[in-house]
Design a protein around this motif. Structure first.
Motif, mmCIF file in Angstrom:
data_model
loop_
_atom_site.group_PDB
_atom_site.id
_atom_site.type_symbol
_atom_site.label_atom_id
_atom_site.label_comp_id
_atom_site.label_asym_id
_atom_site.label_seq_id
_atom_site.Cartn_x
_atom_site.Cartn_y
_atom_site.Cartn_z
ATOM 1 N N SER A 1 0.823 -1.208 0.000
ATOM 2 C CA SER A 1 0.000 0.000 0.000
ATOM 3 C C SER A 1 0.858 1.260 0.000
ATOM 4 C CB SER A 1 -0.929 0.003 1.216
ATOM 5 O OG SER A 1 -1.844 -1.065 1.152
ATOM 6 N N GLY B 1 3.616 1.529 -1.596
ATOM 7 C CA GLY B 1 4.262 1.690 -2.889
ATOM 8 C C GLY B 1 5.387 0.736 -3.181
ATOM 9 N N ASP C 1 7.217 -2.417 -4.713
ATOM 10 C CA ASP C 1 6.927 -3.171 -5.928
ATOM 11 C C ASP C 1 6.606 -4.629 -5.630
ATOM 12 O OD1 ASP C 1 7.689 -1.329 -8.365
ATOM 13 O OD2 ASP C 1 9.215 -0.987 -6.851
ATOM 14 N N PHE D 1 0.254 8.027 -8.704
ATOM 15 C CA PHE D 1 0.356 6.588 -8.887
ATOM 16 C C PHE D 1 1.819 6.173 -8.859
ATOM 17 C CE2 PHE D 1 -3.633 7.814 -10.645
ATOM 18 C CZ PHE D 1 -4.490 6.739 -10.506
ATOM 19 N N THR D 2 2.064 4.931 -8.443
ATOM 20 C CA THR D 2 3.417 4.393 -8.568
ATOM 21 C C THR D 2 3.606 3.873 -9.987
ATOM 22 O OG1 THR D 2 2.821 2.133 -7.919
ATOM 23 C CG2 THR D 2 3.370 3.689 -6.140
ATOM 24 N N ARG E 1 4.486 0.905 -10.851
ATOM 25 C CA ARG E 1 3.860 -0.411 -10.984
ATOM 26 C C ARG E 1 2.356 -0.305 -11.155
ATOM 27 N NH1 ARG E 1 6.625 -3.390 -12.310
ATOM 28 N NH2 ARG E 1 7.862 -4.176 -10.583
ATOM 29 N N GLU E 2 1.706 0.572 -10.413
ATOM 30 C CA GLU E 2 0.263 0.751 -10.564
ATOM 31 C C GLU E 2 -0.087 1.173 -11.978
ATOM 32 O OE1 GLU E 2 -0.796 2.201 -5.995
ATOM 33 O OE2 GLU E 2 -0.440 3.662 -7.572
ATOM 34 N N LEU F 1 0.321 -1.661 -14.479
ATOM 35 C CA LEU F 1 -0.795 -2.592 -14.376
ATOM 36 C C LEU F 1 -2.008 -2.056 -15.133
ATOM 37 C CD1 LEU F 1 -2.155 -5.082 -13.206
ATOM 38 C CD2 LEU F 1 -2.412 -3.864 -11.038
ATOM 39 N N HIS G 1 -2.600 -4.643 -5.263
ATOM 40 C CA HIS G 1 -2.492 -3.530 -6.203
ATOM 41 C C HIS G 1 -3.851 -3.184 -6.826
ATOM 42 C CE1 HIS G 1 1.873 -3.824 -5.913
ATOM 43 N NE2 HIS G 1 1.943 -2.718 -6.620
ATOM 44 N N LYS H 1 -5.735 -1.145 -4.326
ATOM 45 C CA LYS H 1 -5.218 0.229 -4.281
ATOM 46 C C LYS H 1 -5.718 1.045 -5.461
ATOM 47 C CE LYS H 1 -0.848 0.725 -3.675
ATOM 48 N NZ LYS H 1 0.596 0.457 -3.950
ATOM 49 N N LEU H 2 -5.700 0.438 -6.642
ATOM 50 C CA LEU H 2 -6.141 1.159 -7.839
ATOM 51 C C LEU H 2 -7.627 1.495 -7.765
ATOM 52 C CD1 LEU H 2 -4.169 -0.720 -10.629
ATOM 53 C CD2 LEU H 2 -3.904 1.666 -9.950
ATOM 54 N N LYS I 1 -8.405 4.599 -6.107
ATOM 55 C CA LYS I 1 -7.998 5.813 -6.825
ATOM 56 C C LYS I 1 -8.860 6.114 -8.047
ATOM 57 C CE LYS I 1 -3.150 5.539 -5.379
ATOM 58 N NZ LYS I 1 -1.730 5.423 -5.804
#
Length: 233
Positions: free
Chosen positions: A96, A98, A100, A157-158, A160-161, A164, A202, A205-206, A209
């Motif tokens: 959460s 961030g 990876d 966003f990171t 990786r996010e 994805l 992930h 988390k997305l 957002k």
């Protein structure tokens, strides 16, 4: 001659720290280490490393705080957390914040090396993907700048996010399985037997957002028995 990959290991247990340094030096990495959180944070914020390997439980400053402070400065810095095997909340919190990926202790050194290689490989890849993604009338994502808007809310966003989301967007005509996401987004080998909640965390988390209501997803939906699908309206 190409430069060696620079790895920072922050681990307070001497035996584990020495073993990790020897392991990655053997595999050709340039390795620096820190035995406490304060020194680890100072080194991590220098931006000199290709990847950070952070233990969670550290004296001074814990691994979560190091990860959070690094993410405030650099959303693309590859980070892997080392967590206690029984502490599932550690996994959720680290991802959460961030990270990876995570590796649970006790870990297989072979799997750890493969996970480090996979995260580094994904950090180097820059495929032909969309730089802007729109979902309905309320969501607009700027993939290059790792930012987005959902209604009136702005989000960061990171890397990786966003990778994805880009992969799901490129395959929006079908559901994508967890195994495919681990292979194509995280870069793991197809024959690597992993027990990981990385994808699910992930996705959660997305949803917080990009969804107007994360508990009732409109865009990033679960297809039972098949994986996840991004619905582009």
């Amino acid at each position: 001659m190409s430069r060696k990959i620079r790895l920072l290991i922050v681990e307070d247990e001497p035996a584990i720290r020495t073993g990790l340094v020897d392991l990655f030096v053997f595999h050709g990495y340039q390795v620096e280490c820190a035995e406490d959180g304060r020194e680890g944070l100072r080194l991590a914020l220098s931006g000199r490393y290709d990847l950070l390997l952070l233990d969670v439980m550290l004296p001074g400053v814990n691994g979560f705080d190091i990860c959070a402070q690094v993410r405030e400065q650099d959303r693309e810095q590859p980070i892997i957390m080392l967590t206690a095997k029984s502490a599932d909340e550690d996994v959720i919190q680290g991802l959460s914040l961030g990270a990876d990926d995570y590796v649970a202790k006790p870990f297989s050194v072979a799997q750890l090396v493969l996970r480090v290689q996979a995260v580094l490989r994904r950090a180097r890849v820059s495929g032909e993907v969309e730089n802007r993604i729109r979902l309905g009338d309320t969501v607009e994502l700027d993939c290059r700048n790792l930012s987005g808007r959902c209604g009136d809310q702005e989000h960061a966003f990171t890397r990786r996010e966003m990778e994805l989301l880009q992969y799901l967007h490129a395959n929006a005509e079908r559901p994508v399985s967890r195994d495919e996401l681990l292979t194509r987004v995280w870069g793991y080998a197809r024959n690597l037997d992993l027990e990981t909640r990385t994808v699910d965390i992930h996705i959660a988390k997305l949803r917080r957002k990009i969804e107007p209501d994360a508990t009732n997803p409109r865009y990033l939906v679960t297809v039972r028995g098949a994986g996840y699908r991004l619905l582009v309206e």
